[in-house]
Design a protein around this motif. Structure first.
Motif, PDB file in Angstrom:
ATOM      1  N   THR A   1     -18.750  19.468 -33.803  1.00 40.78           N
ATOM      2  CA  THR A   1     -17.558  18.895 -33.311  1.00 40.78           C
ATOM      3  C   THR A   1     -16.700  19.880 -32.337  1.00 40.78           C
ATOM      4  O   THR A   1     -16.875  20.899 -32.816  1.00 40.78           O
ATOM      5  CB  THR A   1     -16.711  17.821 -33.672  1.00 40.78           C
ATOM      6  OG1 THR A   1     -15.888  18.465 -34.602  1.00 40.78           O
ATOM      7  CG2 THR A   1     -17.245  16.786 -34.656  1.00 40.78           C
ATOM      8  N   PRO A   2     -15.856  19.462 -31.480  1.00 37.73           N
ATOM      9  CA  PRO A   2     -15.073  20.554 -30.824  1.00 37.73           C
ATOM     10  C   PRO A   2     -14.244  21.124 -31.965  1.00 37.73           C
ATOM     11  O   PRO A   2     -13.655  22.358 -31.702  1.00 37.73           O
ATOM     12  CB  PRO A   2     -14.259  19.770 -29.778  1.00 37.73           C
ATOM     13  CG  PRO A   2     -15.207  18.758 -29.430  1.00 37.73           C
ATOM     14  CD  PRO A   2     -16.039  18.298 -30.636  1.00 37.73           C
TER      15      PRO A   2
ATOM     16  N   GLY B   1     -14.237  20.258 -25.539  1.00 36.33           N
ATOM     17  CA  GLY B   1     -12.958  19.653 -26.222  1.00 36.33           C
ATOM     18  C   GLY B   1     -11.731  20.520 -25.715  1.00 36.33           C
ATOM     19  O   GLY B   1     -10.623  20.487 -26.417  1.00 36.33           O
TER      20      GLY B   1
ATOM     21  N   ALA C   1     -17.349  10.528 -26.144  1.00 36.86           N
ATOM     22  CA  ALA C   1     -16.261  11.383 -25.604  1.00 36.86           C
ATOM     23  C   ALA C   1     -15.475  10.486 -24.801  1.00 36.86           C
ATOM     24  O   ALA C   1     -15.498   9.708 -23.931  1.00 36.86           O
ATOM     25  CB  ALA C   1     -16.985  12.521 -24.639  1.00 36.86           C
TER      26      ALA C   1
END
Ligand code: ARG
Length: 427
Positions: free
Chosen positions: A103-104, A133, A180
Protein backbone atom coordinates in the motif's frame (compact mmCIF):
# COMPACT_ATOMS: atom_id res chain seq x y z
CA UNK A 1 18.22 53.84 30.98
CA UNK A 2 18.56 55.04 27.41
CA UNK A 3 22.34 54.56 27.71
CA UNK A 4 21.92 50.97 28.80
CA UNK A 5 19.68 50.27 25.86
CA UNK A 6 22.18 51.87 23.46
CA UNK A 7 25.04 49.83 24.89
CA UNK A 8 23.02 46.64 24.76
CA UNK A 9 22.03 47.41 21.18
CA UNK A 10 25.69 48.04 20.33
CA UNK A 11 26.65 44.63 21.69
CA UNK A 12 23.79 43.04 19.88
CA UNK A 13 24.79 44.54 16.52
CA UNK A 14 28.47 43.67 17.06
CA UNK A 15 27.71 40.06 17.84
CA UNK A 16 25.27 39.93 14.93
CA UNK A 17 27.86 41.06 12.39
CA UNK A 18 30.38 38.64 13.91
CA UNK A 19 27.87 35.84 13.57
CA UNK A 20 27.19 36.90 10.02
CA UNK A 21 30.85 36.80 9.13
CA UNK A 22 31.23 33.50 10.90
CA UNK A 23 28.36 32.09 8.92
CA UNK A 24 30.27 32.59 5.66
CA UNK A 25 31.65 29.46 4.05
CA UNK A 26 34.41 29.61 1.46
CA UNK A 27 34.96 26.76 -0.97
CA UNK A 28 38.36 26.59 -2.64
CA UNK A 29 37.68 24.91 -5.96
CA UNK A 30 40.71 23.55 -7.79
CA UNK A 31 38.63 23.19 -10.93
CA UNK A 32 35.12 24.46 -11.45
CA UNK A 33 32.72 23.56 -14.25
CA UNK A 34 31.12 26.73 -15.56
CA UNK A 35 28.05 25.17 -17.17
CA UNK A 36 26.68 28.49 -18.41
CA UNK A 37 29.69 29.09 -20.66
CA UNK A 38 30.61 25.44 -21.17
CA UNK A 39 34.09 25.96 -19.72
CA UNK A 40 36.37 24.50 -17.10
CA UNK A 41 37.96 27.17 -14.93
CA UNK A 42 40.70 26.85 -12.30
CA UNK A 43 41.38 28.03 -8.77
CA UNK A 44 38.06 29.60 -7.93
CA UNK A 45 36.78 30.75 -4.56
CA UNK A 46 33.06 30.39 -3.85
CA UNK A 47 31.68 32.40 -0.94
CA UNK A 48 28.46 31.20 0.62
CA UNK A 49 26.27 32.88 3.20
CA UNK A 50 23.43 30.87 4.72
CA UNK A 51 21.85 29.04 1.78
CA UNK A 52 23.20 31.12 -1.11
CA UNK A 53 26.27 31.83 -3.18
CA UNK A 54 27.38 35.42 -2.66
CA UNK A 55 30.40 35.53 -4.97
CA UNK A 56 32.56 33.37 -7.21
CA UNK A 57 35.93 34.20 -8.72
CA UNK A 58 39.68 33.79 -8.72
CA UNK A 59 40.57 36.98 -6.85
CA UNK A 60 38.27 36.84 -3.87
CA UNK A 61 39.53 37.47 -0.35
CA UNK A 62 38.29 34.92 2.11
CA UNK A 63 36.86 36.68 5.18
CA UNK A 64 38.78 36.05 8.42
CA UNK A 65 36.14 34.04 10.23
CA UNK A 66 34.89 32.07 7.25
CA UNK A 67 34.71 28.29 7.37
CA UNK A 68 36.99 27.06 4.63
CA UNK A 69 36.27 23.92 2.64
CA UNK A 70 39.32 22.93 0.69
CA UNK A 71 38.39 21.29 -2.60
CA UNK A 72 41.54 22.41 -4.38
CA UNK A 73 42.29 18.91 -5.59
CA UNK A 74 38.70 18.38 -6.79
CA UNK A 75 36.47 19.34 -9.67
CA UNK A 76 33.50 21.32 -8.39
CA UNK A 77 30.20 21.57 -10.24
CA UNK A 78 26.58 22.53 -9.59
CA UNK A 79 24.37 20.04 -7.77
CA UNK A 80 22.92 17.61 -10.31
CA UNK A 81 19.25 17.63 -11.27
CA UNK A 82 17.35 14.51 -12.34
CA UNK A 83 14.19 15.50 -14.23
CA UNK A 84 12.58 12.08 -14.09
CA UNK A 85 12.58 10.06 -10.92
CA UNK A 86 10.12 7.95 -8.96
CA UNK A 87 11.90 8.57 -5.72
CA UNK A 88 9.33 6.99 -3.42
CA UNK A 89 10.02 3.41 -4.46
CA UNK A 90 12.19 0.96 -6.37
CA UNK A 91 12.02 -2.66 -7.44
CA UNK A 92 12.96 -4.93 -4.62
CA UNK A 93 10.61 -7.81 -4.73
CA UNK A 94 8.29 -9.82 -6.84
CA UNK A 95 6.20 -8.09 -9.54
CA UNK A 96 2.87 -9.38 -8.21
CA UNK A 97 3.75 -8.75 -4.58
CA UNK A 98 4.42 -5.13 -5.39
CA UNK A 99 0.99 -4.82 -7.00
CA UNK A 100 -1.09 -6.83 -4.56
CA UNK A 101 0.61 -6.69 -1.18
CA UNK A 102 1.84 -3.15 -0.99
CA UNK A 103 0.00 0.00 0.00
CA UNK A 104 1.15 3.62 -0.17
CA UNK A 105 1.86 3.30 3.55
CA UNK A 106 4.54 0.69 2.85
CA UNK A 107 5.97 3.01 0.25
CA UNK A 108 5.95 5.95 2.64
CA UNK A 109 7.87 4.04 5.31
CA UNK A 110 10.91 3.52 3.07
CA UNK A 111 10.81 6.55 0.75
CA UNK A 112 13.17 8.59 2.95
CA UNK A 113 15.93 6.02 2.41
CA UNK A 114 15.87 6.62 -1.34
CA UNK A 115 15.71 10.38 -0.89
CA UNK A 116 18.90 10.31 1.19
CA UNK A 117 20.69 8.05 -1.30
CA UNK A 118 19.74 10.34 -4.16
CA UNK A 119 21.11 13.41 -2.42
CA UNK A 120 24.30 11.64 -1.39
CA UNK A 121 24.80 10.65 -5.03
CA UNK A 122 25.05 14.35 -5.86
CA UNK A 123 21.50 15.01 -6.98
CA UNK A 124 20.37 18.08 -5.09
CA UNK A 125 17.11 18.45 -7.03
CA UNK A 126 14.73 15.99 -8.67
CA UNK A 127 11.54 16.33 -10.64
CA UNK A 128 9.55 13.34 -9.43
CA UNK A 129 7.15 12.14 -12.10
CA UNK A 130 4.53 9.99 -10.48
CA UNK A 131 3.97 8.46 -7.11
CA UNK A 132 1.13 6.63 -5.41
CA UNK A 133 -0.82 7.92 -2.47
CA UNK A 134 0.68 11.45 -2.50
CA UNK A 135 3.80 10.06 -0.81
CA UNK A 136 5.89 12.35 -3.03
CA UNK A 137 4.19 15.40 -1.54
CA UNK A 138 4.73 14.24 2.03
CA UNK A 139 8.36 13.48 1.24
CA UNK A 140 8.90 16.85 -0.47
CA UNK A 141 7.38 18.72 2.43
CA UNK A 142 9.34 16.83 5.10
CA UNK A 143 12.59 17.52 3.23
CA UNK A 144 11.72 21.20 2.83
CA UNK A 145 11.00 21.44 6.54
CA UNK A 146 14.35 19.84 7.33
CA UNK A 147 12.80 16.82 9.05
CA UNK A 148 14.50 14.34 6.74
CA UNK A 149 17.42 14.41 4.32
CA UNK A 150 16.89 14.45 0.57
CA UNK A 151 17.00 16.47 -2.61
CA UNK A 152 14.63 19.34 -3.29
CA UNK A 153 11.66 17.66 -4.93
CA UNK A 154 9.31 19.01 -7.60
CA UNK A 155 6.51 16.50 -7.54
CA UNK A 156 3.82 15.38 -9.97
CA UNK A 157 1.58 13.40 -7.57
CA UNK A 158 -0.35 10.77 -9.57
CA UNK A 159 0.36 9.88 -13.20
CA UNK A 160 -2.62 10.84 -15.36
CA UNK A 161 -3.62 8.11 -17.82
CA UNK A 162 -6.64 6.84 -19.71
CA UNK A 163 -8.54 3.63 -18.90
CA UNK A 164 -6.37 0.68 -19.92
CA UNK A 165 -3.29 2.87 -20.24
CA UNK A 166 0.21 2.68 -18.82
CA UNK A 167 -1.21 4.49 -15.81
CA UNK A 168 -3.95 1.92 -15.25
CA UNK A 169 -3.59 -1.65 -14.02
CA UNK A 170 -3.88 -4.11 -16.92
CA UNK A 171 -3.77 -7.80 -17.51
CA UNK A 172 -5.89 -8.84 -14.52
CA UNK A 173 -9.45 -10.08 -14.14
CA UNK A 174 -12.02 -7.27 -14.36
CA UNK A 175 -13.52 -8.74 -11.18
CA UNK A 176 -10.49 -7.49 -9.31
CA UNK A 177 -10.85 -3.93 -8.21
CA UNK A 178 -8.74 -1.56 -6.14
CA UNK A 179 -10.79 0.91 -4.17
CA UNK A 180 -8.65 3.99 -4.46
CA UNK A 181 -10.40 7.19 -3.41
CA UNK A 182 -11.55 9.37 -6.29
CA UNK A 183 -8.65 10.93 -8.15
CA UNK A 184 -5.98 8.86 -6.42
CA UNK A 185 -5.55 6.37 -9.26
CA UNK A 186 -4.93 9.06 -11.87
CA UNK A 187 -7.15 7.27 -14.40
CA UNK A 188 -9.11 9.96 -16.20
CA UNK A 189 -10.94 10.14 -19.53
CA UNK A 190 -12.44 12.77 -21.78
CA UNK A 191 -11.75 16.49 -21.84
CA UNK A 192 -13.73 17.17 -18.67
CA UNK A 193 -12.31 14.13 -16.89
CA UNK A 194 -8.68 15.01 -17.53
CA UNK A 195 -9.25 18.63 -16.58
CA UNK A 196 -10.74 17.49 -13.30
CA UNK A 197 -7.77 15.19 -12.69
CA UNK A 198 -5.30 18.03 -13.28
CA UNK A 199 -7.24 20.10 -10.74
CA UNK A 200 -7.16 17.21 -8.27
CA UNK A 201 -3.38 16.93 -8.63
CA UNK A 202 -2.83 20.67 -8.27
CA UNK A 203 -5.15 20.83 -5.28
CA UNK A 204 -3.07 18.14 -3.62
CA UNK A 205 0.27 19.80 -4.17
CA UNK A 206 1.51 18.94 -7.68
CA UNK A 207 4.33 21.17 -8.92
CA UNK A 208 4.22 19.60 -12.37
CA UNK A 209 1.67 17.57 -14.34
CA UNK A 210 2.60 14.18 -15.80
CA UNK A 211 0.44 12.22 -18.19
CA UNK A 212 0.72 9.19 -20.45
CA UNK A 213 0.63 10.19 -24.11
CA UNK A 214 1.54 6.69 -25.25
CA UNK A 215 1.64 3.18 -23.88
CA UNK A 216 4.60 2.04 -21.80
CA UNK A 217 7.05 -0.76 -21.26
CA UNK A 218 6.58 -1.74 -17.62
CA UNK A 219 2.84 -2.26 -17.86
CA UNK A 220 0.80 -4.97 -19.46
CA UNK A 221 -1.06 -3.15 -22.22
CA UNK A 222 -0.10 -3.93 -25.81
CA UNK A 223 1.84 -1.88 -28.30
CA UNK A 224 4.37 0.23 -26.44
CA UNK A 225 4.10 3.13 -28.90
CA UNK A 226 0.35 3.58 -29.34
CA UNK A 227 -1.24 6.90 -28.29
CA UNK A 228 -3.43 6.60 -25.19
CA UNK A 229 -5.13 9.99 -25.27
CA UNK A 230 -6.80 11.86 -28.12
CA UNK A 231 -5.38 15.17 -29.30
CA UNK A 232 -8.28 16.94 -27.57
CA UNK A 233 -7.52 15.25 -24.25
CA UNK A 234 -3.81 16.09 -24.46
CA UNK A 235 -4.62 19.69 -25.34
CA UNK A 236 -6.97 19.85 -22.37
CA UNK A 237 -4.38 18.49 -19.94
CA UNK A 238 -1.72 20.94 -21.05
CA UNK A 239 -4.00 23.99 -21.13
CA UNK A 240 -5.54 23.15 -17.77
CA UNK A 241 -2.07 22.74 -16.25
CA UNK A 242 -1.00 26.04 -17.78
CA UNK A 243 -4.02 27.75 -16.26
CA UNK A 244 -2.77 26.67 -12.83
CA UNK A 245 0.80 27.72 -13.64
CA UNK A 246 2.11 24.18 -14.07
CA UNK A 247 4.28 22.70 -16.80
CA UNK A 248 3.47 19.33 -18.30
CA UNK A 249 5.62 16.26 -18.90
CA UNK A 250 4.40 13.59 -21.31
CA UNK A 251 5.37 9.96 -21.02
CA UNK A 252 5.69 9.06 -24.72
CA UNK A 253 7.51 6.24 -26.49
CA UNK A 254 5.60 6.19 -29.81
CA UNK A 255 6.25 8.50 -32.77
CA UNK A 256 2.64 9.59 -33.19
CA UNK A 257 2.03 10.16 -29.48
CA UNK A 258 5.21 12.23 -29.25
CA UNK A 259 4.01 14.55 -32.01
CA UNK A 260 0.56 14.87 -30.48
CA UNK A 261 2.03 15.77 -27.09
CA UNK A 262 4.43 18.30 -28.61
CA UNK A 263 1.54 19.89 -30.52
CA UNK A 264 -0.42 20.06 -27.28
CA UNK A 265 2.46 22.11 -25.84
CA UNK A 266 4.15 19.87 -23.28
CA UNK A 267 7.42 21.09 -21.77
CA UNK A 268 9.10 17.71 -22.12
CA UNK A 269 8.82 14.35 -23.79
CA UNK A 270 9.82 11.55 -21.42
CA UNK A 271 11.52 8.49 -23.00
CA UNK A 272 10.96 9.56 -26.62
CA UNK A 273 12.06 6.10 -27.73
CA UNK A 274 10.49 5.84 -31.19
CA UNK A 275 10.61 9.50 -32.19
CA UNK A 276 10.80 10.00 -35.98
CA UNK A 277 12.37 12.78 -38.08
CA UNK A 278 9.15 14.77 -38.10
CA UNK A 279 8.88 14.51 -34.32
CA UNK A 280 12.47 15.63 -33.89
CA UNK A 281 11.83 18.65 -36.13
CA UNK A 282 8.66 19.47 -34.24
CA UNK A 283 10.43 19.25 -30.87
CA UNK A 284 13.16 21.54 -32.12
CA UNK A 285 10.68 24.02 -33.47
CA UNK A 286 8.68 24.10 -30.23
CA UNK A 287 11.67 24.06 -27.89
CA UNK A 288 10.38 20.85 -26.30
CA UNK A 289 12.89 19.10 -24.06
CA UNK A 290 13.75 15.44 -24.53
CA UNK A 291 14.24 13.55 -21.27
CA UNK A 292 15.44 10.12 -22.30
CA UNK A 293 16.26 7.37 -19.80
CA UNK A 294 19.01 5.80 -21.87
CA UNK A 295 20.54 3.70 -19.10
CA UNK A 296 17.37 1.78 -18.09
CA UNK A 297 17.54 -0.88 -20.77
CA UNK A 298 20.65 -2.38 -19.13
CA UNK A 299 18.99 -2.85 -15.77
CA UNK A 300 15.60 -4.03 -17.04
CA UNK A 301 17.07 -6.69 -19.32
CA UNK A 302 19.44 -7.99 -16.66
CA UNK A 303 17.11 -7.92 -13.63
CA UNK A 304 13.41 -7.79 -14.45
CA UNK A 305 12.88 -11.42 -15.47
CA UNK A 306 14.31 -12.41 -12.08
CA UNK A 307 11.73 -10.15 -10.42
CA UNK A 308 8.94 -12.07 -12.12
CA UNK A 309 7.97 -9.48 -14.71
CA UNK A 310 5.91 -11.15 -17.49
CA UNK A 311 7.62 -11.91 -20.82
CA UNK A 312 5.24 -9.50 -22.45
CA UNK A 313 6.99 -6.65 -20.63
CA UNK A 314 10.50 -7.92 -21.24
CA UNK A 315 9.69 -8.22 -24.96
CA UNK A 316 8.47 -4.64 -25.04
CA UNK A 317 11.80 -3.54 -23.55
CA UNK A 318 13.68 -5.50 -26.21
CA UNK A 319 11.64 -3.64 -28.80
CA UNK A 320 12.44 -0.10 -27.62
CA UNK A 321 15.77 -0.17 -25.76
CA UNK A 322 18.14 -0.05 -28.72
CA UNK A 323 15.97 2.26 -30.81
CA UNK A 324 15.64 4.67 -27.92
CA UNK A 325 19.40 5.18 -27.77
CA UNK A 326 19.75 5.56 -31.55
CA UNK A 327 16.92 8.06 -31.66
CA UNK A 328 18.34 9.92 -28.68
CA UNK A 329 21.51 10.40 -30.71
CA UNK A 330 19.52 11.65 -33.71
CA UNK A 331 17.72 14.17 -31.50
CA UNK A 332 21.02 15.35 -30.00
CA UNK A 333 22.54 15.77 -33.45
CA UNK A 334 19.49 17.69 -34.64
CA UNK A 335 19.87 20.10 -31.74
CA UNK A 336 16.81 19.13 -29.67
CA UNK A 337 17.09 20.47 -26.12
CA UNK A 338 18.15 17.69 -23.76
CA UNK A 339 17.52 17.50 -20.02
CA UNK A 340 18.85 14.72 -17.81
CA UNK A 341 16.23 12.30 -16.51
CA UNK A 342 16.66 8.69 -15.54
CA UNK A 343 13.39 7.12 -14.40
CA UNK A 344 15.31 6.13 -11.25
CA UNK A 345 13.04 3.86 -9.30
CA UNK A 346 13.02 1.56 -12.31
CA UNK A 347 16.49 0.80 -10.93
CA UNK A 348 18.00 1.55 -7.51
CA UNK A 349 18.07 5.14 -6.31
CA UNK A 350 21.51 6.64 -6.01
CA UNK A 351 22.55 5.09 -9.32
CA UNK A 352 21.21 8.09 -11.26
CA UNK A 353 24.65 9.12 -12.56
CA UNK A 354 25.15 5.84 -14.40
CA UNK A 355 23.20 7.42 -17.22
CA UNK A 356 25.93 9.96 -18.06
CA UNK A 357 28.04 7.30 -19.71
CA UNK A 358 25.19 6.32 -22.02
CA UNK A 359 24.39 9.92 -22.93
CA UNK A 360 28.00 10.49 -23.99
CA UNK A 361 28.10 7.20 -25.85
CA UNK A 362 25.08 8.35 -27.83
CA UNK A 363 25.93 11.79 -29.06
CA UNK A 364 26.52 14.21 -26.18
CA UNK A 365 29.90 15.57 -25.12
CA UNK A 366 30.69 15.24 -21.41
CA UNK A 367 30.03 18.99 -21.06
CA UNK A 368 26.72 18.56 -22.91
CA UNK A 369 25.67 15.75 -20.57
CA UNK A 370 26.60 17.81 -17.50
CA UNK A 371 24.71 20.82 -18.87
CA UNK A 372 21.70 18.54 -19.43
CA UNK A 373 21.79 17.70 -15.71
CA UNK A 374 22.34 21.26 -14.49
CA UNK A 375 21.47 24.38 -16.44
CA UNK A 376 19.10 22.68 -18.92
CA UNK A 377 17.36 20.68 -16.23
CA UNK A 378 16.90 23.84 -14.16
CA UNK A 379 15.38 25.52 -17.21
CA UNK A 380 12.97 22.64 -17.81
CA UNK A 381 11.84 22.51 -14.19
CA UNK A 382 11.43 26.32 -14.22
CA UNK A 383 14.00 27.03 -11.48
CA UNK A 384 16.85 28.54 -13.51
CA UNK A 385 16.89 31.63 -11.32
CA UNK A 386 17.59 29.50 -8.25
CA UNK A 387 19.83 26.59 -9.22
CA UNK A 388 21.67 24.92 -12.12
CA UNK A 389 24.95 26.86 -12.07
CA UNK A 390 27.46 28.22 -9.58
CA UNK A 391 26.90 31.96 -9.75
CA UNK A 392 26.23 34.67 -7.19
CA UNK A 393 22.61 34.85 -6.11
CA UNK A 394 21.78 31.17 -6.64
CA UNK A 395 21.36 28.55 -3.94
CA UNK A 396 24.57 26.89 -2.82
CA UNK A 397 23.83 23.49 -4.39
CA UNK A 398 27.38 22.33 -5.04
CA UNK A 399 29.09 18.98 -5.51
CA UNK A 400 32.66 17.82 -6.11
CA UNK A 401 34.40 14.83 -7.63
CA UNK A 402 38.00 13.69 -7.43
CA UNK A 403 38.42 12.98 -11.15
CA UNK A 404 37.48 15.66 -13.68
CA UNK A 405 34.26 14.34 -15.26
CA UNK A 406 34.98 16.18 -18.51
CA UNK A 407 37.83 13.68 -18.92
CA UNK A 408 36.15 10.69 -17.29
CA UNK A 409 32.37 11.04 -17.15
CA UNK A 410 31.88 7.99 -14.91
CA UNK A 411 33.54 9.90 -12.08
CA UNK A 412 30.08 11.38 -11.49
CA UNK A 413 29.05 7.92 -10.25
CA UNK A 414 31.27 8.60 -7.27
CA UNK A 415 30.50 12.05 -5.90
CA UNK A 416 32.63 12.91 -2.85
CA UNK A 417 31.19 16.20 -1.68
CA UNK A 418 27.57 17.33 -1.55
CA UNK A 419 26.23 20.66 -0.37
CA UNK A 420 22.56 21.57 -0.66
CA UNK A 421 21.44 25.12 0.11
CA UNK A 422 24.68 25.79 1.98
CA UNK A 423 24.49 22.68 4.16
CA UNK A 424 27.10 19.95 3.70
CA UNK A 425 25.61 16.46 3.47
CA UNK A 426 28.66 14.56 2.30
CA UNK A 427 32.32 15.29 2.72
N1 ARG B 1 8.68 3.78 -17.16
C1 ARG B 1 9.06 3.44 -18.48
C2 ARG B 1 7.99 2.60 -19.10
O1 ARG B 1 7.53 1.71 -18.47
C3 ARG B 1 10.36 2.73 -18.47
C4 ARG B 1 10.95 2.50 -19.80
C5 ARG B 1 12.28 1.89 -19.64
N2 ARG B 1 12.85 1.43 -20.85
C6 ARG B 1 13.64 2.18 -21.58
N3 ARG B 1 14.17 1.63 -22.61
N4 ARG B 1 13.91 3.37 -21.29
O2 ARG B 1 7.63 2.81 -20.21
Amino acid sequence: MRKIITIALGFFIASLSQAQEASITAIKAGKLIDVENGKLISNQIILIRHDSIISVGANITIPKNATVIDLSSYTVLPGLIDCHTHITGQPGGDYYAAIFRQTPVDVAVTAHIYAKRTLEAGFTTVRDLGSAGLVDIALRNAINKGDIVGPTIYAATVFIGSTGSHGDLNGFSPYLEFNAPKGMSGVANGVDGVREQVRFNVKNGADVIKFGASAGVLSEEESVGAPQYSQEEMNAIVSEAKMWGRKTAAHAHGAEAIKMAVKAGVASIEHGSLVDAEGIALMKQNGTYLVSDVYDDEYILSEYSKLGFPDKIINKEKLVGKLQRENFQKAVEAGVKIAFGTDAGVYPHGWNAKQFKWMTRFGLSPMGAIQAATINAADLVGIKEKVGSIVAGKLADIIAVKINPLEEITSLENVQFVMKAGVVYKK
